[in-house]
Design an enzyme around this catalytic site. Structure first.
Site, short mmCIF file in Angstrom:
data_model
loop_
_atom_site.label_atom_id
_atom_site.label_comp_id
_atom_site.label_asym_id
_atom_site.label_seq_id
_atom_site.Cartn_x
_atom_site.Cartn_y
_atom_site.Cartn_z
N LYS A 285 -32.39 21.50 -17.23
CA LYS A 285 -31.16 21.86 -17.93
C LYS A 285 -30.36 22.72 -16.97
CE LYS A 285 -29.51 24.18 -22.12
NZ LYS A 285 -28.15 23.71 -21.99
N LYS B 60 -35.40 13.99 -23.45
CA LYS B 60 -34.57 12.94 -24.04
C LYS B 60 -35.38 11.67 -24.25
CE LYS B 60 -30.60 14.32 -21.23
NZ LYS B 60 -29.77 13.98 -20.09
N CYS C 263 -14.53 56.74 -31.53
CA CYS C 263 -13.40 57.59 -31.17
C CYS C 263 -12.22 57.19 -32.05
CB CYS C 263 -13.05 57.38 -29.69
SG CYS C 263 -11.43 58.03 -29.25
N GLU D 47 3.86 1.83 -1.19
CA GLU D 47 4.44 2.12 -2.50
C GLU D 47 3.35 2.64 -3.44
OE1 GLU D 47 7.33 2.09 -5.64
OE2 GLU D 47 7.25 2.51 -3.50
N TYR D 48 2.15 2.03 -3.36
CA TYR D 48 1.03 2.46 -4.19
C TYR D 48 0.69 3.92 -3.88
CZ TYR D 48 -3.60 2.52 -6.36
OH TYR D 48 -4.69 2.83 -7.12
N GLU E 20 -22.96 18.63 -14.83
CA GLU E 20 -22.59 20.04 -14.77
C GLU E 20 -22.09 20.40 -13.37
OE1 GLU E 20 -23.81 22.66 -17.44
OE2 GLU E 20 -23.65 20.76 -18.53
N TYR F 21 -26.08 13.80 -15.13
CA TYR F 21 -27.31 13.50 -15.86
C TYR F 21 -27.14 12.48 -16.98
CZ TYR F 21 -25.19 17.27 -18.51
OH TYR F 21 -24.30 18.08 -19.16
N LYS G 114 -35.49 26.16 -23.74
CA LYS G 114 -35.00 27.22 -22.86
C LYS G 114 -36.17 28.07 -22.39
CE LYS G 114 -30.49 27.98 -23.76
NZ LYS G 114 -29.49 28.53 -23.05
N ASP H 208 -27.54 25.04 -15.53
CA ASP H 208 -26.71 26.08 -16.12
C ASP H 208 -25.36 26.10 -15.40
OD1 ASP H 208 -25.92 28.12 -17.69
OD2 ASP H 208 -27.04 29.67 -16.63
N GLU I 43 -35.98 16.57 -17.84
CA GLU I 43 -35.16 16.85 -16.65
C GLU I 43 -34.62 18.27 -16.74
OE1 GLU I 43 -32.53 13.56 -17.72
OE2 GLU I 43 -30.89 15.00 -17.81
N CYS J 211 -14.68 62.60 -27.98
CA CYS J 211 -14.73 61.40 -27.16
C CYS J 211 -14.88 61.78 -25.69
CB CYS J 211 -13.45 60.58 -27.36
SG CYS J 211 -13.28 59.24 -26.17
N CYS K 198 -6.49 56.38 -27.16
CA CYS K 198 -7.52 56.68 -26.15
C CYS K 198 -7.40 55.67 -25.01
CB CYS K 198 -8.90 56.60 -26.78
SG CYS K 198 -10.25 56.72 -25.60
N SER L 116 -23.42 18.75 -27.96
CA SER L 116 -24.38 19.67 -27.34
C SER L 116 -25.76 19.38 -27.92
CB SER L 116 -23.95 21.10 -27.56
OG SER L 116 -23.92 21.36 -28.93
N CYS M 26 -11.27 60.70 -23.84
CA CYS M 26 -9.98 61.32 -24.13
C CYS M 26 -10.13 62.69 -24.80
CB CYS M 26 -9.12 60.39 -25.00
SG CYS M 26 -9.76 60.21 -26.68
N ASP N 41 0.83 -1.21 0.00
CA ASP N 41 0.00 0.00 0.00
C ASP N 41 0.85 1.25 0.00
OD1 ASP N 41 -2.06 -1.66 0.10
OD2 ASP N 41 -2.71 -1.19 2.15
S1 IVH Z 1 -27.64 15.91 -22.13
C1 IVH Z 1 -25.76 14.63 -26.29
N1 IVH Z 1 -28.83 16.84 -19.99
O1 IVH Z 1 -26.49 21.56 -21.92
C2 IVH Z 1 -26.18 15.69 -25.37
N2 IVH Z 1 -27.24 18.20 -21.06
O2 IVH Z 1 -26.49 22.11 -25.16
C3 IVH Z 1 -25.85 15.39 -23.96
N3 IVH Z 1 -26.85 20.35 -19.95
O3 IVH Z 1 -23.69 20.10 -23.44
C4 IVH Z 1 -26.28 16.45 -23.03
N4 IVH Z 1 -28.26 20.04 -18.31
O4 IVH Z 1 -23.56 20.80 -21.01
C5 IVH Z 1 -27.94 17.08 -20.96
N5 IVH Z 1 -29.92 17.51 -18.07
C6 IVH Z 1 -29.04 17.75 -19.03
C7 IVH Z 1 -28.30 18.95 -19.09
C8 IVH Z 1 -27.42 19.15 -20.13
C9 IVH Z 1 -27.37 20.86 -18.84
C10 IVH Z 1 -25.85 21.03 -20.81
C11 IVH Z 1 -24.77 20.15 -21.31
C12 IVH Z 1 -24.91 20.12 -22.79
C13 IVH Z 1 -25.69 21.36 -23.05
C14 IVH Z 1 -26.60 21.15 -24.24
#
Ligand code: IVH
Length: 716
Positions: A98, A271, A411, A38-39, A155, A207, A295, A100, A96, A393, A416, A65, A396, A36
């Site tokens: 999305k 999805k 300007c 050494e690991y 994310e 996700y 969105k 941010d 589900e 401007c 500037c 994406s 300046c 362990d």
């Molecule tokens: S699925 C093949 N699920 O939104 C696509 N993406 O434009 C796999 N994101 O790149 C993505 N929440 O960064 C998925 N519940 C969710 C998400 C999610 C946020 C982001 C992700 C993705 C972008 C899609």
């Protein structure tokens, strides 16, 4: 890559192979050959090297994406489309949140966290393993029976409270503020020091899966309980639906509760639930056909417009900006909003003292949408842009001109200070050279003191100069200090080694955004390659000749014929290099190809490097010894290059190449050049009239190459 980086890459590879081997012996074969202790030692070294030398990693499966939609109509179209593609089938989908945040991939091998990476460009991301380890909710070991390989995707986010606290602290230190929690999370993950990341309040929502082995699931909905069982954080709410009505209900329900989540959400992802159906639906060029992101509308709030000021941008454009009574919109406090230009103020009849509606959507700069006329006070004051600026401007006092092509005033004074500051800020911003300490206040100060007149001046700043800066006021001074100054200089130094694409973007070449910068760097190795690019020249020529050909077609058939041949030649050349593809659209007269970078941008890039400014920049970079290399070069594993690990010494005059050229060749192939001969030298390349190095090499029995032999070695 520097010599250090090359060595680090080599060592990383060794360590990873070694650790993997011992894992296999321990887990699969129950026959460990090291203890362990050494690991642990190997593991500790891996962590140290990874932290010191952040590197990029390729994703096992590209991180794609999603297509974004903004209306329920488009969601309906999405479902109708997949129903058409899979007729007479029931198609359950999952809805589900999305999230941010910042997209990441985590790889667990035999239940142990092995690697974490950002999405990057989808194929290659940054290795952020050590930083991810500092997130408390990310387990180092999975719970229970873990699959052999599990890549999870999700994310990373920063919760709202943590974000506000962080910005408060940064304000005190004179550091640029993060615009929103997402940027704060992204900035944190890029930190070089995991100890700092550990202090940032980051969380994660997972996700989905990427590459897996030893896992057997058929439905997306099985992922949530599975992740939970393994101890991985996932979304708290998700819905299954099998009709448009059910999908829209789920989207509405999510909208009603999403503000209570710890993380920020900007939409819903829909999805297809069954993996077998996903497979049959497949992908378009960029995104899967089996998923879509809806969105939610940008948030709008009302507030009072207290004043209008004029800001001067990087290119000298004068932009009116609304000074607002601060309000909270979409998770961040907004005190300013852009009014775009003079005409916009007139068109919307915006007056000082008005109540206005402002809107903010994700990354976008908050904007004034409209005036609430019913609430206009008598005292509201119209704002006459032209009268306000009085022909000069506002920063300046220099001459300004209204560009007939644009609605904006500009300007014309290149010196500037406002323009210089913005240019420095842009240069140092995230996405460009990412010099965190040089933002807002610091940029203002170094420009104002005359320490920096153009962005590249940053590389000549000294710790002492920065340490003395007063970021406060005369009455309440706040000195930047030695510690912050040292940090800033280190960050500036680090920027030297950033890849070509980041530099191309940072140089603010007209028409070159992040995507174009990436495209350029895929086809070129260095800035000089871009400046003298035959590919770009071909694209520009092609366009020019195409025009001429069209004009000559009737008038001079012979000249037309010659041009057609030229065009065919250029076209073949471009296609052969992969820079152009045969266009798929039905033969557009005389065109026939689509190039990675179009003719307008190609010309813009070439013009920039041929201009006095462009030439000055190239010369200056040379003087500063900054030579950005394309990712495609630095990504190639150093150890795989033909001269990896080989040390060369050059002596005497070579008949047909300069020493500099020889050195470049050697380094490009992974070798390195040193100044003196020792036992460690592998080769001495000797030209005419070699010096004492030649004798030393003979004495030590080191291989001596003449130019011809050297050429053979480097063409291997
Ligand atoms: S699925 C093949 N699920 O939104 C696509 N993406 O434009 C796999 N994101 O790149 C993505 N929440 O960064 C998925 N519940 C969710 C998400 C999610 C946020 C982001 C992700 C993705 C972008 C899609």
């Amino acid at each position: 890559m520097t010599v250090d980086e090359k060595q680090a890459a080599k060592r990383l590879q060794q360590l990873r192979d070694e650790i993997r081997k011992h894992d296999r012996l321990y887990y699969d074969e129950a026959a460990p050959i090291i203890g362990d202790r050494e690991y642990d030692r190997l593991y500790k070294e891996l962590v140290e090297v990874e932290t010191q030398f952040p590197e990029q990693v390729s994703h096992l499966i590209p991180m794609l994406s999603l297509d974004n939609t903004y209306s329920e109509e488009e969601v309906k179209n999405f479902y109708a489309r997949i129903q058409r593609l899979l007729p007479n089938e029931k198609i359950p989908v999952v809805i589900e949140p999305k999230v941010d945040g910042v997209a990441v991939s985590l790889i667990y091998e035999n239940g142990k966290l092995r690697q974490a990476a950002t999405r990057g460009d989808g194929n290659v991301g940054d290795n952020i393993t050590q930083n991810i380890r500092t997130i408390r909710s990310v387990p180092d070991h999975l719970r229970g029976a873990a699959p052999k390989l599990l890549e999870v995707r999700g994310e990373v986010y920063m919760d709202r409270k943590g974000f506000e606290k962080l910005n408060d602290e940064r304000k005190k230190q004179g550091l640029p503020l993060f615009a929103n929690p997402r940027n704060a999370a992204a900035g944190s993950l890029k930190q070089l020091d995991p100890a700092i990341v550990a202090k940032r309040p980051l969380g994660i929502v997972l996700y989905g899966t990427g590459a897996t082995e030893g896992m057997d699931i058929d439905l997306h909905s099985e992922i949530f309980p599975l992740l939970k069982k393994l101890g991985l954080p996932t979304t708290e709410r998700w819905w299954v639906a099998a009709s448009v009505e059910e999908i829209l209900d789920a989207i509405h329900e999510l909208d009603a509760i999403r503000h209570n989540f710890a993380y920020q959400t900007d939409g819903a992802v829909v999805k297809v639930n069954t993996f077998a159906q996903r497979e049959r639906l497949g992908f378009t060029a960029k995104s899967p056909r089996w998923a879509i992101a809806y969105k939610y509308a940008a948030e709008r709030v009302e507030t009072r417009l207290n004043d209008i000021i004029i800001q001067v941008g990087r290119t000298g454009i004068l932009t009116p900006v609304a000074v607002l009574e601060p309000v909270l919109v979409s998770g961040s406090t907004v005190g300013r909003a852009t009014l775009h230009n003079e005409d916009e103020i007139k068109r919307k009849d915006i007056r000082i003292g008005d109540t206005v509606v402002i809107e903010k959507a994700g990354e976008v700069i908050p904007a004034v949408v409209e005036v609430v006329k019913s609430q206009r006070p008598r005292s509201a004051k119209p704002f006459d842009f032209s009268e306000h600026i009085q022909g000069k401007c506002p920063v300046c006092g220099g001459p300004i001109r209204r560009d007939p092509q644009f609605v904006a005033w500009r300007c014309e004074n290149l010196q500037c200070p406002a323009q210089t500051t913005r240019r420095v800020e842009f240069f140092a911003a995230r996405g460009a050279l990412d010099i965190e300490s040089v933002g807002g206040i610091v940029a203002d100060n170094v420009v104002e003191r005359g320490l920096v007149r153009e962005p590249l001046d940053l590389f000549e700043l000294k710790v002492e100069q920065l340490a003395k800066l007063n970021l406060g006021t005369e009455e309440a001074p706040r000195v930047f200090g030695e510690k912050n100054a040292t940090k800033a200089i280190n960050a500036i130094e680090r920027a030297r080694t950033l890849p070509l694409s980041r530099w191309l973007y940072a140089l603010a070449i007209p028409d070159v955004g992040k995507t174009t910068a990436m495209d350029l760097s895929r086809f070129h190795d260095t800035l000089n390659d871009v400046a003298n690019s035959l590919l770009l020249q071909d694209v520009a020529d092609y366009e020019e000749k195409k025009k001429q050909a069209n004009e000559l077609r009737r008038k001079d058939p012979q000249a037309y014929h010659v041009l057609r041949n030229d065009l065919a030649e250029i076209r073949d050349r471009l296609i052969k290099t992969g820079f152009a593809k045969q266009s798929k659209t039905k033969h557009v007269k005389g065109s026939g190809i689509v190039t990675e970078i179009g003719p307008v941008v190609s010309k813009s890039v070439l013009d920039f490097f041929a201009s006095a400014t462009g030439k000055r920049i190239l010369q200056r970079l040379k003087d500063l010894d900054i030579q950005p290399k394309s990712e495609k070069v630095s990504l190639r594993k150093a150890a795989e290059l033909p001269l990896a690990g080989k040390t060369f010494v050059l002596t005497g005059t070579l008949p047909s190449m300069t020493r500099e050229e020889a050195r470049e060749k050697i380094e490009a192939l992974g070798g390195h050049v040193t100044g003196s001969v020792s036992k460690k030298t592998d080769y001495v390349v000797a030209g005419r009239e070699p010096g004492s190095k030649f004798d030393k090499a003979k004495e030590l029995g080191i291989s001596i190459l003449n130019e011809a032999e050297f050429r053979k070695e480097i063409s291997a």
